[in-house]
Write a protein that holds these residues in place. Structure first.
Motif, PDB file in Angstrom:
ATOM      1  N   VAL B 105       0.731  -1.647   0.341  1.00 51.10           N
ATOM      2  CA  VAL B 105      -0.010   0.219   0.212  1.00 51.10           C
ATOM      3  C   VAL B 105       0.790   1.318   0.254  1.00 51.10           C
ATOM      4  O   VAL B 105       0.105   2.654  -0.356  1.00 51.10           O
ATOM      5  N   MET B 130      -0.894   3.115  -2.650  1.00 49.75           N
ATOM      6  CA  MET B 130      -1.443   2.495  -3.442  1.00 49.75           C
ATOM      7  C   MET B 130      -2.991   3.046  -3.255  1.00 49.75           C
ATOM      8  O   MET B 130      -3.040   3.474  -2.338  1.00 49.75           O
ATOM      9  N   ASN B 164      -0.156   5.060   4.497  1.00 47.70           N
ATOM     10  CA  ASN B 164      -1.065   5.486   3.267  1.00 47.70           C
ATOM     11  C   ASN B 164      -2.615   4.868   4.092  1.00 47.70           C
ATOM     12  O   ASN B 164      -3.536   3.810   4.244  1.00 47.70           O
ATOM     13  N   PRO B 360       2.219  -1.276  -5.638  1.00 46.90           N
ATOM     14  CA  PRO B 360       1.091   0.284  -5.807  1.00 46.90           C
ATOM     15  C   PRO B 360       0.302   0.590  -6.753  1.00 46.90           C
ATOM     16  O   PRO B 360      -0.479   0.521  -6.561  1.00 46.90           O
TER      17      PRO B 360
END
Lengths: 48, 459
Positions: B105, B130, B164, B360
């Motif tokens: 991510v 991501m 994230n 990602p």
């Protein structure tokens, strides 16, 4: 003379009732840079 | 076939293919060794010659012992032959559907650890996060490809996944929304350096994350040697109190304090004991994976020291367990009675087949350690596996496909080892990372010794 057998899962017998694949992917738990499969618990709901 | 070893004063015989473990003394170990290839009368003579002055080695005790050994053989607990090899050829066709994704991510990190196998989170590429759209499609892809499998695993990985965090939370909610309608159960895990750990993250993790892996290398000077931020400040003082708060609130849910040791701290047992003394009980410590010319790479001369460290660690864990203050070391966890079946022990981690990593940008790789390697790009989450040949290579990769494993007693504990490590060490996923193998074998001996000793004491 000492001879004590520790109780273990019979690997030959597990040929018959293993292979369900529900167990955890080993690298998902903690290692990430090596492969040890023997410390994964079996998650087969049927008889082991 | 048997494997015999001594560890911390324990004499142990492993029956390799049944998985049986026998605790003995030196004379019994020798008797088991002799009886594998000799008739009983010859074995008795040889045993007597080996222990001429032992009062317990008499004709009567030897007859009783050899009778017990023969009985164990009849019960399939000694000298068991390898009957598994023919089944390995079926593993590729029986290889299950997809069950686990490592979601990258965040290909970025708020630490700048020089030893990072992911090159400071960027995996030899660009910084990236991501998107929610990519993440949701990855979760859909997992559900679509998981067949009848109930348990699905998603690991939020990086880089540093807390960079994230809003996407992580939404992906967890999205996965949960699919569980009942698709008869799936997600197990989410998170691997974090802890810098951004706060109360909100903690509460969420305690509700939703099956496991959380917290990166700590041990003693302050060891941790801060590599785990430094972009201002070159060590992170130990910042993260340890956060980890302690986190673990205090975790209850009985899974977590690991996970470290890496290098050539600079070959006395790594002291780092594990430091973690235990900080109040952590679920511990993991991995040897560094890096190029051999890296100054922090483990060397040939380090090996005897590392072996001694693993053995000391097992003894110390036994001592602390007896004192009522046990801790868990990931590599010494062996569930002797309810461990994995032989199929798992032959097929391994499932990388490239049951387990994939997602970049990602939605690209698929066999596992997180291959991300960024162009030759190992397998496809993407929209079109699926596009490099079927590559996936076949992984599907056919098992403990019996690796020539170097054929005579190794430990092969049913590692399933042939890590494909990524094998590739980086030998250029071939069917090769082996020999240095890692040698460490692994020592760890398994220590793990067997510890578990057998605990089992014996609890009976």
């Amino acid at each position: 003379m000492k001879l004590k057998t520790i109780k273990t899962r019979d690997l030959v017998r597990s040929l018959e009732n293993g292979g369900c694949g529900e167990c955890q992917t080993s690298c998902q738990s903690a290692c990430k840079t090596s492969c040890g499969v023997a410390n994964q618990p079996c998650e087969n709901k049927n008889d082991k | 076939m048997i494997h015999q070893f001594q560890c911390n004063g324990y004499f142990i015989t492993l029956d390799i293919f049944s998985g049986s473990i026998h605790l003995t003394d030196d004379a019994t170990a020798e008797a088991i060794r002799l009886r594998e290839t000799m008739p009983q009368t010859e074995a008795m003579k040889a045993l007597r010659a080996h222990f001429p002055n032992r009062p317990d080695v008499t004709t009567e005790t030897m007859l009783t012992l050899f009778s017990a050994i023969d009985q164990l053989e009849k019960e399939g607990k000694l000298y068991t032959r390898d009957v598994f090899k023919p089944y390995a050829s079926h593993l590729s066709s029986a290889c299950g559907p997809l069950k686990a994704l490592c979601l990258h991510v965040a290909h970025t990190c708020n630490l700048n650890c020089s030893y990072c196998f992911a090159s400071q989170g960027k995996y030899q590429g660009d910084n990236a996060l991501m998107s929610l759209e990519v993440g949701k499609r990855a979760v859909d892809f997992l559900v679509e490809r998981s067949g009848g499998r109930t348990n699905l695993e998603v690991d939020f990985f990086g880089g540093e996944p807390l960079m994230n965090w809003h996407v992580v939370k939404r992906l967890v909610a999205y996965g949960r929304s699919l569980e009942n309608t698709h008869n799936k159960r997600f197990r989410f895990t998170l691997t974090t350096n802890g810098v951004l750990l706060n109360e909100e993250v903690t509460d969420f993790c305690n509700r939703e994350m099956h496991n959380v892996v917290l990166s700590l290398d041990g003693r302050k000077e060891v941790h801060d040697r590599f785990r430094r931020d972009h201002m070159n400040r060590g992170s130990y003082d910042k993260i340890v109190p956060k980890f302690q708060e986190f673990v205090k609130s975790r209850g009985d849910k899974n977590y690991y304090i996970r470290g890496t040791f290098t050539h600079h701290n070959t006395d790594f047992s002291q780092d594990l004991l430091h973690m235990a003394d900080l109040g952590f009980t679920e511990l993991s410590m991995e040897p560094v994976v890096t190029a051999s010319d890296d100054p922090c790479a483990l060397t040939e001369d380090d090996l005897p020291v590392l072996f001694e460290q693993y053995e000391f660690l097992a003894a110390e864990m036994l001592r602390r367990t007896r004192e009522g203050r046990p801790f868990t070391f990931y590599h010494y966890m062996l569930d002797l009675e309810r461990g994995p079946c032989v199929y798992k022990r032959m097929s391994g981690c499932g990388s490239g087949t049951e387990y994939l990593a997602v970049s990602p940008w939605g690209e698929l790789y066999p596992c997180h350690q291959f991300v960024g390697e162009p030759a190992y790009s397998m496809g993407n989450i929209w079109q699926g596996i596009e490099n079927a040949t590559l996936q076949d290579n992984f599907r056919q990769c098992n403990v019996y496909s690796r020539p170097a494993c054929s005579d190794c007693w430990a092969k049913l504990f590692c399933a042939g080892g890590c494909a990524a490590n094998a590739y980086h060490a030998s250029g071939n996923i069917n090769g082996v990372y020999d240095y890692g193998c040698r460490l692994f074998r020592k760890r398994i001996e220590c793990a067997i010794m510890l578990q057998a000793a605990l089992t014996e004491e609890n009976e």
